[in-house]
Design a protein around this motif. Structure first.
Motif, PDB file in Angstrom:
ATOM      1  N   ILE A   4       0.863  -1.179   0.000  1.00 37.05           N
ATOM      2  CA  ILE A   4       0.000   0.000   0.000  1.00 37.05           C
ATOM      3  C   ILE A   4       0.904   1.234   0.000  1.00 37.05           C
ATOM      4  O   ILE A   4       1.697   1.425   0.923  1.00 37.05           O
ATOM      5  CB  ILE A   4      -0.936   0.038   1.220  1.00 37.05           C
ATOM      6  CG1 ILE A   4      -1.789  -1.230   1.276  1.00 37.05           C
ATOM      7  CG2 ILE A   4      -1.817   1.295   1.180  1.00 37.05           C
ATOM      8  CD1 ILE A   4      -2.632  -1.354   2.536  1.00 37.05           C
ATOM      9  N   HIS A   6       1.066   4.820   0.672  1.00 42.16           N
ATOM     10  CA  HIS A   6       0.211   5.447   1.669  1.00 42.16           C
ATOM     11  C   HIS A   6       0.730   6.824   2.078  1.00 42.16           C
ATOM     12  O   HIS A   6       1.930   7.052   2.158  1.00 42.16           O
ATOM     13  CB  HIS A   6       0.200   4.501   2.877  1.00 42.16           C
ATOM     14  CG  HIS A   6      -0.495   4.996   4.098  1.00 42.16           C
ATOM     15  ND1 HIS A   6      -1.826   5.321   4.135  1.00 42.16           N
ATOM     16  CD2 HIS A   6      -0.037   5.172   5.362  1.00 42.16           C
ATOM     17  CE1 HIS A   6      -2.161   5.683   5.370  1.00 42.16           C
ATOM     18  NE2 HIS A   6      -1.089   5.608   6.126  1.00 42.16           N
ATOM     19  N   CYS A  17      -6.233   1.589   4.026  1.00 39.74           N
ATOM     20  CA  CYS A  17      -5.434   0.699   4.884  1.00 39.74           C
ATOM     21  C   CYS A  17      -6.344  -0.089   5.812  1.00 39.74           C
ATOM     22  O   CYS A  17      -6.168  -1.312   5.990  1.00 39.74           O
ATOM     23  CB  CYS A  17      -4.406   1.496   5.691  1.00 39.74           C
ATOM     24  SG  CYS A  17      -3.026   2.104   4.728  1.00 39.74           S
ATOM     25  N   ILE A  33       3.430  -1.354   4.035  1.00 32.09           N
ATOM     26  CA  ILE A  33       2.934   0.009   3.867  1.00 32.09           C
ATOM     27  C   ILE A  33       4.134   0.906   3.592  1.00 32.09           C
ATOM     28  O   ILE A  33       5.078   0.956   4.383  1.00 32.09           O
ATOM     29  CB  ILE A  33       2.154   0.479   5.103  1.00 32.09           C
ATOM     30  CG1 ILE A  33       0.907  -0.397   5.261  1.00 32.09           C
ATOM     31  CG2 ILE A  33       1.789   1.957   4.978  1.00 32.09           C
ATOM     32  CD1 ILE A  33       0.041  -0.061   6.433  1.00 32.09           C
TER      33      ILE A  33
END
Length: 119
Positions: A4, A6, A17, A33
């Motif tokens: 992800i 982010h 998330c 992440i």
């Protein structure tokens, strides 16, 4: 592996998330992440990400950011290479969040868009 990209200051990014961790990731796959503002993409990485997303390059850009206009990216004749360079140099221009899973990617705007990666 689920990745992800982010921005913790973005509510859509936080919601994505949360959606991945509580609803979509039923197999408990590992999740990485990446705070892309702290770890910006190279041009090569952006090209690879764009290939996973498909669609027009500008779809993965935040065209409403001040940098977009300041850099003249809305002008006619701006090439994809110039857009990649702009995102690499100004990561705030990257649309967020982006989730990558199994060789596919989706932009989490709205967060529910990423659910298709888990079908």
């Amino acid at each position: 592996m689920i990745t992800i990209y982010h921005n913790p200051r973005c509510s859509k990014s936080r919601a994505t998330c949360e959606l991945v961790s509580t609803t979509c990731n039923t197999a408990n796959e590992p999740v990485e992440i990446v705070e892309y503002l702290k770890t910006p993409f190279t041009v090569e990485q952006l090209k690879a990400l764009h290939a996973l997303l498909g669609g027009p390059l500008r779809d993965m850009m935040r065209t409403n950011e001040a940098e977009y206009a300041t850099l003249g990216l809305d002008a006619d004749g701006v090439t994809d290479d110039q857009l990649y360079e702009a995102i690499a140099g100004h990561p705030i221009l990257l649309q967020r969040p982006i989730v990558v899973r199994n060789g596919r990617a989706a932009i989490g705007r709205p967060p529910e868009n990423v659910a298709a990666l888990f079908d």
